[in-house]
Design an enzyme around this catalytic site. Structure first.
Site, short mmCIF file in Angstrom:
data_model
loop_
_atom_site.label_atom_id
_atom_site.label_comp_id
_atom_site.label_asym_id
_atom_site.label_seq_id
_atom_site.Cartn_x
_atom_site.Cartn_y
_atom_site.Cartn_z
CE LYS A 1 -3.51 2.38 2.74
NZ LYS A 1 -4.52 2.30 3.90
NE ARG B 1 -3.48 7.33 6.20
CZ ARG B 1 -4.33 8.03 7.38
NH1 ARG B 1 -3.88 8.29 8.05
NH2 ARG B 1 -5.59 8.19 7.03
CD GLU C 1 5.97 -3.92 3.31
OE1 GLU C 1 5.41 -4.86 3.78
OE2 GLU C 1 6.49 -2.99 3.74
CE LYS D 1 -5.88 1.85 -0.40
NZ LYS D 1 -6.44 2.06 1.06
CE1 TYR E 1 -15.04 2.96 -2.26
CE2 TYR E 1 -13.10 3.60 -3.63
CZ TYR E 1 -13.57 3.32 -2.56
OH TYR E 1 -12.64 3.30 -1.42
#
Ligand code: PBG
Length: 327
Positions: free
Chosen positions: A197, A219, A235, A250, A315
């Site tokens: 991410k 972040r 990762e 993502k 979405y």
């Protein structure tokens, strides 16, 4: 002048010929619909930066999930927005918290015919908006956060989640969550790990939707640095070793190279998250008449499949399922 012997255009002449040699398929079964549920509202609240998306009440959530399910979309990713936030994010593991109540509603409504996934993070629940608990200097404390993640996983498993989706990018989160689930008899509950991410500019509309923009800082201390692809593969491998059942990249579009490498190098079940900013860009341009929203959406979703994703969180799930059915 010699005529061309090789004529690829022959196979492009009719829809039937194009269909016959099509390499990538996109169907409702590849889609996962993210849904937001908000505590303490009487009616669903439209999200301005995500046209067509709502912060749901428990009741409107139930209806929307049924609508989407009836179109052949097999899975949902649920995000809760609590009425009360605190430093620790304690509503995240409250058995009566909004996310757990919504999980029970979906479980009851959909039975085992559909897959219910719980986003597992703290940013929607903390007063400061970060994905973990803070130390004295205001940095996210990795290992104290892992203790909270373990509790959230158990609350979500108890409420009926098929899969939990840790999205906070803490080191070791998948292993800790696997351990907590197994120790409490939830071996059957799986983990969809937000493995790679990135610290992206494309989460803005989601932070409106989930009311979780950080109050200070950003972040970049826990999400990945966009230029790094080798690190993304590390990762992903680490999450697989810690017990992830599905791994995710993502956002999707700026990282399709990572999606492709992740598939080629791991052959593991792979999801990609077509995030809120990607959705908002398409909607904004389509509303202006600058692009054809339907064609753009299906092209984008196909590109994510072509890059190697088995599953796409989007979405667009409901409308795309309609378009794919030829509605
Ligand atoms: C964190 C989380 C985020 C998204 C999903 N889970 C926001 C963030 O990291 O800031 C973003 C999804 C999107 O933009 O659609 N709980």
């Amino acid at each position: 002048m010699g005529f061309p012997r090789h004529r690829p255009r022959r196979l492009r002449r009719t829809p039937a010929l194009r269909g016959l040699v099509r390499e990538t398929d996109l169907a409702p079964r590849h889609l996962i619909a993210p849904l937001f549920v908000k505590e303490g509202v009487r009616d669903p609240v439209p999200i301005d930066s995500m046209p067509g998306q709502l912060q749901h009440t428990l009741d409107s959530l139930r209806k929307e999930a049924n609508e989407i399910a009836s179109r052949g979309v097999p899975a949902f990713m649920l995000f809760g927005i609590p009425a009360r936030k605190d430093e620790e994010g304690s509503e995240a593991w409250n058995p009566q918290g909004i996310a757990q109540r919504a999980l029970r509603v979906l479980r009851q409504e959909l039975g085992d015919d559909h897959v219910v996934i719980a986003d597992l993070c703290l940013d929607e629940y903390t007063s400061h908006g970060h994905c973990g608990v803070l130390d004295d200097e205001g940095n996210v404390d990795n290992d104290r956060t892992l203790e909270r993640y373990r509790r959230i996983a158990l609350a979500q498993a108890e409420a009926g989640a098929d899969l939990v989706g840790p999205s906070g990018m803490m080191d070791g989160q998948v292993g800790q969550i696997r351990d907590a689930l197994d120790a409490s008899g939830f071996e059957r509950v799986g983990i969809l790990a937000y493995a790679a991410k990135f610290a992206s500019s494309l989460y803005g509309p989601f932070r409106d939707a989930a009311e979780c923009a950080p109050r200070f800082g950003d972040r970049t201390g826990y999400q990945m640095d966009p230029p790094n692809a080798d690190e993304a593969i590390r990762e992903i491998r680490a999450d697989i070793e810690e017990g992830a059942d599905v791994v995710m990249v993502k956002p999707a579009l700026p990282y399709l190279d990572v999606v492709r490498r992740a598939k080629d190098e791991t052959r593991f079940p792979l999801a990609a998250y077509n995030v809120s900013g990607e959705y908002a860009m398409v909607k904004a341009a389509a509303q202006n008449g600058w692009i054809d929203g339907r064609r753009a959406t299906l092209e984008i979703l196909t590109s994510i499949r072509r890059a190697g994703a088995d599953l796409i969180l989007t979405y667009h799930a409901k409308e795309a399922a309609d378009w794919l059915a030829g509605a």
